[in-house]
Design a protein around this motif. Structure first.
Motif, PDB file in Angstrom:
ATOM      1  N   LEU A 219       0.552  -1.048  -0.021  1.00 12.05           N
ATOM      2  CA  LEU A 219       0.113   0.007  -0.188  1.00 12.05           C
ATOM      3  C   LEU A 219       0.864   0.914   0.248  1.00 12.05           C
ATOM      4  O   LEU A 219       1.969   1.223   0.830  1.00 12.05           O
ATOM      5  N   VAL A 220       0.900   1.663  -1.277  1.00 15.28           N
ATOM      6  CA  VAL A 220       1.324   3.349  -0.982  1.00 15.28           C
ATOM      7  C   VAL A 220       0.622   4.522  -0.887  1.00 15.28           C
ATOM      8  O   VAL A 220      -0.835   4.722  -1.362  1.00 15.28           O
ATOM      9  N   LEU A 221       0.936   5.342   0.171  1.00 11.96           N
ATOM     10  CA  LEU A 221       0.988   6.631   0.635  1.00 11.96           C
ATOM     11  C   LEU A 221       1.379   7.620  -0.408  1.00 11.96           C
ATOM     12  O   LEU A 221       2.692   7.099   0.011  1.00 11.96           O
ATOM     13  N   THR A 222       1.223   8.835  -0.497  1.00  8.34           N
ATOM     14  CA  THR A 222       2.003   9.844  -0.181  1.00  8.34           C
ATOM     15  C   THR A 222       1.391  11.558   0.512  1.00  8.34           C
ATOM     16  O   THR A 222       0.349  11.250   0.683  1.00  8.34           O
ATOM     17  N   PHE A 223       2.645  11.365   1.645  1.00  9.68           N
ATOM     18  CA  PHE A 223       2.347  12.360   2.762  1.00  9.68           C
ATOM     19  C   PHE A 223       2.921  13.725   2.191  1.00  9.68           C
ATOM     20  O   PHE A 223       3.846  13.894   2.557  1.00  9.68           O
ATOM     21  N   HIS A 224       1.689  15.155   1.946  1.00  9.42           N
ATOM     22  CA  HIS A 224       2.047  16.159   1.861  1.00  9.42           C
ATOM     23  C   HIS A 224       2.269  17.032   2.537  1.00  9.42           C
ATOM     24  O   HIS A 224       1.170  17.775   3.488  1.00  9.42           O
ATOM     25  N   PHE A 225       3.543  17.367   3.111  1.00  5.47           N
ATOM     26  CA  PHE A 225       3.539  18.139   4.151  1.00  5.47           C
ATOM     27  C   PHE A 225       3.813  19.683   4.363  1.00  5.47           C
ATOM     28  O   PHE A 225       4.480  19.678   3.287  1.00  5.47           O
ATOM     29  N   SER A 226       3.419  20.413   4.954  1.00  2.11           N
ATOM     30  CA  SER A 226       4.163  21.821   4.582  1.00  2.11           C
ATOM     31  C   SER A 226       4.313  22.027   6.027  1.00  2.11           C
ATOM     32  O   SER A 226       3.992  22.393   7.160  1.00  2.11           O
ATOM     33  N   PRO A 227       5.727  22.059   6.590  1.00  2.00           N
ATOM     34  CA  PRO A 227       6.382  22.204   7.723  1.00  2.00           C
ATOM     35  C   PRO A 227       6.632  24.192   7.620  1.00  2.00           C
ATOM     36  O   PRO A 227       6.077  25.323   6.892  1.00  2.00           O
ATOM     37  N   ARG A 228       6.167  24.904   8.545  1.00  3.52           N
ATOM     38  CA  ARG A 228       6.467  26.048   9.275  1.00  3.52           C
ATOM     39  C   ARG A 228       7.287  25.639  10.616  1.00  3.52           C
ATOM     40  O   ARG A 228       7.041  25.304  11.419  1.00  3.52           O
ATOM     41  N   GLY A 229       8.661  26.202  10.457  1.00  2.97           N
ATOM     42  CA  GLY A 229       9.932  26.193  11.009  1.00  2.97           C
ATOM     43  C   GLY A 229       9.880  24.772  12.136  1.00  2.97           C
ATOM     44  O   GLY A 229      10.291  23.902  11.491  1.00  2.97           O
ATOM     45  N   ASP A 230       9.771  24.945  13.060  1.00  2.00           N
ATOM     46  CA  ASP A 230       9.714  22.788  13.766  1.00  2.00           C
ATOM     47  C   ASP A 230       8.871  22.436  13.672  1.00  2.00           C
ATOM     48  O   ASP A 230       8.281  21.767  14.672  1.00  2.00           O
TER      49      ASP A 230
END
Length: 244
Positions: A219-230
């Motif tokens: 099972l392949v998932l893509t996790f789209h993160f938007s980090p800001r600082g820590d």
């Protein structure tokens, strides 16, 4: 931009279809049963852990060092088969004895099999690729089943969309994570990372205790993160195609 595809070409295997000696070996480790473990091994088995050869007469001490750690556990995440060799990517948990902390880290376990016995086992580290700190912390917390550490990676007003379901704010995210991440014993094996203008897309093979009927392996998932600082302000999780 970073891109990573770690495993050699081979046949992707469902963990349920692992060769019997490997399944029995893993079960014996989980049950802390040395005699059952020995039954899976050939008389001249070669065990190499991170470059160190472990002699047959030292196998008992090696296994006892694992069995004596109350936090020791293996969670297979992904498997491939090439000829008579089966490679498992595993999440390994144990204790850092000086700090008495439960740790989780990835390893690659490669089994060579002949005549229904394990003839070689090579254990190597499988480190995560370089990632922004909050993204790396999210993956580490997920694989450690650590809800508190997982929530600490998000801002209070963060937004998560998991398979088109919205979760706004830390209270909703906590309920989602407790149920669908930690509760499902989700594990992530990172196979590709793309960074674009501050956003990070992490493609991972995932496994866990969820209903797998009708789902592909892996099972392949893509996790789209938007980090800001820590911290993470936004996470969108989408099901990907198996071919990556």
């Amino acid at each position: 931009m970073a891109c990573r595809k770690p495993h050699s070409p081979g046949v992707d295997m469902s963990l349920a279809k692992l060769p019997l000696p490997v399944k029995t070996f893993l079960r014996a480790l989980g049950d802390r049963d040395y005699l059952a473990l020995c039954e899976t091994l050939s008389g001249d088995v070669a065990l190499i852990e991170e470059g160190k050869h472990i002699a047959k007469e030292a196998l008992h001490a090696w296994s006892e060092s694992l069995f004596s750690d109350v936090n020791f556990a293996l969670y297979p995440t992904y498997a491939t088969e090439i000829g008579s060799s089966t490679t498992l990517i595993v999440l390994r948990r144990g204790t850092e004895h000086r700090a008495k902390l439960a740790l989780a880290f990835q390893q690659r376990w490669r089994f060579g099999i002949s005549e229904d016995r394990i003839v070689t086992l090579t254990i190597m580290p499988e480190p995560l690729p370089a990632l922004p700190a909050p993204v790396a912390a999210y993956i580490k917390a997920t694989n450690a089943f650590d809800l508190r550490a997982l929530l600490a990676t998000f801002t209070d007003d963060a937004f998560v969309n998991d398979q088109l379901e919205d979760y706004w704010g830390k209270v909703a995210i906590a309920e989602w994570a407790a149920r669908d991440i930690v509760g499902a014993r989700l594990t992530m094996y990172v196979v590709k990372v793309l960074e674009h203008h501050g956003h990070v897309a992490v493609t991972a093979y995932v496994d866990g205790r969820y209903d797998k009927r009708g789902l592909p392996y892996p099972l392949v998932l893509t996790f789209h993160f938007s980090p800001r600082g820590d911290e993470i302000v936004q996470l969108i999780i989408l099901r990907n195609q198996a071919g990556i």
